[in-house]
Design an enzyme around this catalytic site. Structure first.
Site, PDB file in Angstrom:
ATOM      1  N   LYS A  47       0.818  -1.226   0.000  1.00 38.33           N
ATOM      2  CA  LYS A  47       0.000   0.000   0.000  1.00 38.33           C
ATOM      3  C   LYS A  47       0.846   1.267   0.000  1.00 38.33           C
ATOM      4  O   LYS A  47       0.521   2.235  -0.676  1.00 38.33           O
ATOM      5  CB  LYS A  47      -0.910   0.035   1.240  1.00 38.33           C
ATOM      6  CG  LYS A  47      -1.950  -1.056   1.270  1.00 38.33           C
ATOM      7  CD  LYS A  47      -2.836  -0.865   2.495  1.00 38.33           C
ATOM      8  CE  LYS A  47      -3.645  -2.091   2.790  1.00 38.33           C
ATOM      9  NZ  LYS A  47      -4.650  -1.874   3.825  1.00 38.33           N
ATOM     10  N   TYR A 219     -10.610  -9.734  12.246  1.00 34.10           N
ATOM     11  CA  TYR A 219     -11.921 -10.387  12.047  1.00 34.10           C
ATOM     12  C   TYR A 219     -11.816 -11.908  12.109  1.00 34.10           C
ATOM     13  O   TYR A 219     -12.821 -12.594  12.133  1.00 34.10           O
ATOM     14  CB  TYR A 219     -12.556  -9.947  10.708  1.00 34.10           C
ATOM     15  CG  TYR A 219     -11.623 -10.069   9.532  1.00 34.10           C
ATOM     16  CD1 TYR A 219     -11.437 -11.286   8.879  1.00 34.10           C
ATOM     17  CD2 TYR A 219     -10.898  -8.971   9.095  1.00 34.10           C
ATOM     18  CE1 TYR A 219     -10.553 -11.387   7.824  1.00 34.10           C
ATOM     19  CE2 TYR A 219     -10.013  -9.068   8.035  1.00 34.10           C
ATOM     20  CZ  TYR A 219      -9.856 -10.280   7.404  1.00 34.10           C
ATOM     21  OH  TYR A 219      -8.972 -10.383   6.368  1.00 34.10           O
TER      22      TYR A 219
END
Ligand code: NAP
Length: 275
Positions: A47, A219
């Site tokens: 990123k 998650y």
């Protein structure tokens, strides 16, 4: 999630995962461009590395200093740049356009799932890596009242705090734990990914009884030790699945040019993440 979204939109595209070594990112992006990819997503560490490698940076990527979504765009002659989906045949010129959909996804998920309004809020943020820095800056941009930053490597939290003071001077930013109550504890560390991990905060310095809500960017597992403890302490809790969903849905909207089928994508995520 993306393939379910593409199918629901009736698009005959495919979303595939590629393992690319960081030192080969430039070549990989150039390859995707000449192969007429519609777009792609990037994850850690790509990123930040992609910022100087894309042809144009959207405001979102410039603001948060990271690119997680690229849309390839084309043009013929002097006309304007258009997303590749709008061309029947590959255009003569193609450029890569870098976006960041992470920052909006974090706050959207926390707002939706925990009802936290960021303006005026008091927040404890754990972690100052890529996701922690983006979350801190985004939260500050929404004019939270007080932001407490804690990170294993204090210098990283200090540099995020300095950036906030420079860019969002009305936000009170402090290093360390709050002594009174907060509206949200947000975990942006990787502690909790493994069952044997310690809690991402120091229980001698902070109690979950001080927090109204807890969000864990992790998650998988669905319930980290932090979320278990937070639930037991009476906090509203949510894990990072909503954040994953929203950054992906926003990326799909950039490529496909219309609203993403959120319900279909959420269902696919839940089915595939928790197998
Ligand atoms: P990163 O840049 O590698 O940052 C990792 C963070 O965790 C740093 O703050 C690091 O502290 C801290 N940390 C790592 N090991 C630790 C340990 N043993 N003790 C204390 N702190 C530790 O990673 P990232 O991209 O920011 O991701 C952070 C977390 O967010 C990960 O769990 C990732 O899975 C999750 N995430 C979720 C989503 C989503 O869509 N839900 C998206 C992105 C990230 P130091 O600075 O001291 O190293």
């Amino acid at each position: 999630m993306q393939n379910a979204g593409l199918a629901a939109l009736g698009l005959n595209w495919r979303y595939l995962a590629f393992d690319v070594r960081p030192e080969e990112l430039r070549v990989a992006l150039a390859g995707a461009k000449v192969m007429n990819f519609i777009g792609l997503n990037l994850t850690v560490p790509h990123k930040v590395l992609a910022v100087p490698l894309v042809d144009v940076l959207d405001e979102s990527a410039r603001t948060w200093g990271a690119v997680n979504t690229i849309r390839f765009e084309g043009r013929e002659g002097d006309e304007g740049w258009r997303p590749l989906r709008e061309f029947d045949a590959p255009p003569r010129q193609i450029r890569s356009h870098g976006f960041n959909t992470d920052a909006e996804a974090i706050t959207q998920a926390v707002r939706e799932e925990l009802g936290v309004q960021f303006a005026g809020a008091r927040i404890l943020l754990l972690g100052a890596g890529g996701a922690g820095r983006t979350a801190a800056l985004k939260i500050a941009s929404l004019r939270s009242a007080e932001l407490y930053l804690v990170n294993r490597t204090p210098s990283k939290a200090e540099s995020v705090a300095a950036e906030i003071r420079e860019r969002f001077s009305t936000v009170r930013v402090a290093l360390g734990y709050p002594t009174s109550e907060v509206d949200l504890v947000l975990n942006a560390t990787s502690l909790g990914l493994r069952a044997e991990d310690a809690l991402p905060f120091d229980e001698r310095q902070f109690s979950l009884g001080q927090a109204a809500a807890a969000y864990d960017m992790i998650y998988r597992p669905a319930e980290t030790p932090l979320l278990q403890k937070a639930k037991a302490a009476g906090c509203r809790t949510a894990n990072g699945l909503g954040m994953l969903l929203h950054q992906g849905a926003r990326a799909l909207e950039l490529w496909a040019g219309g609203p993403a089928p959120l319900d279909v994508m959420r269902e696919a995520l839940e089915k595939n993440v928790y197998v």
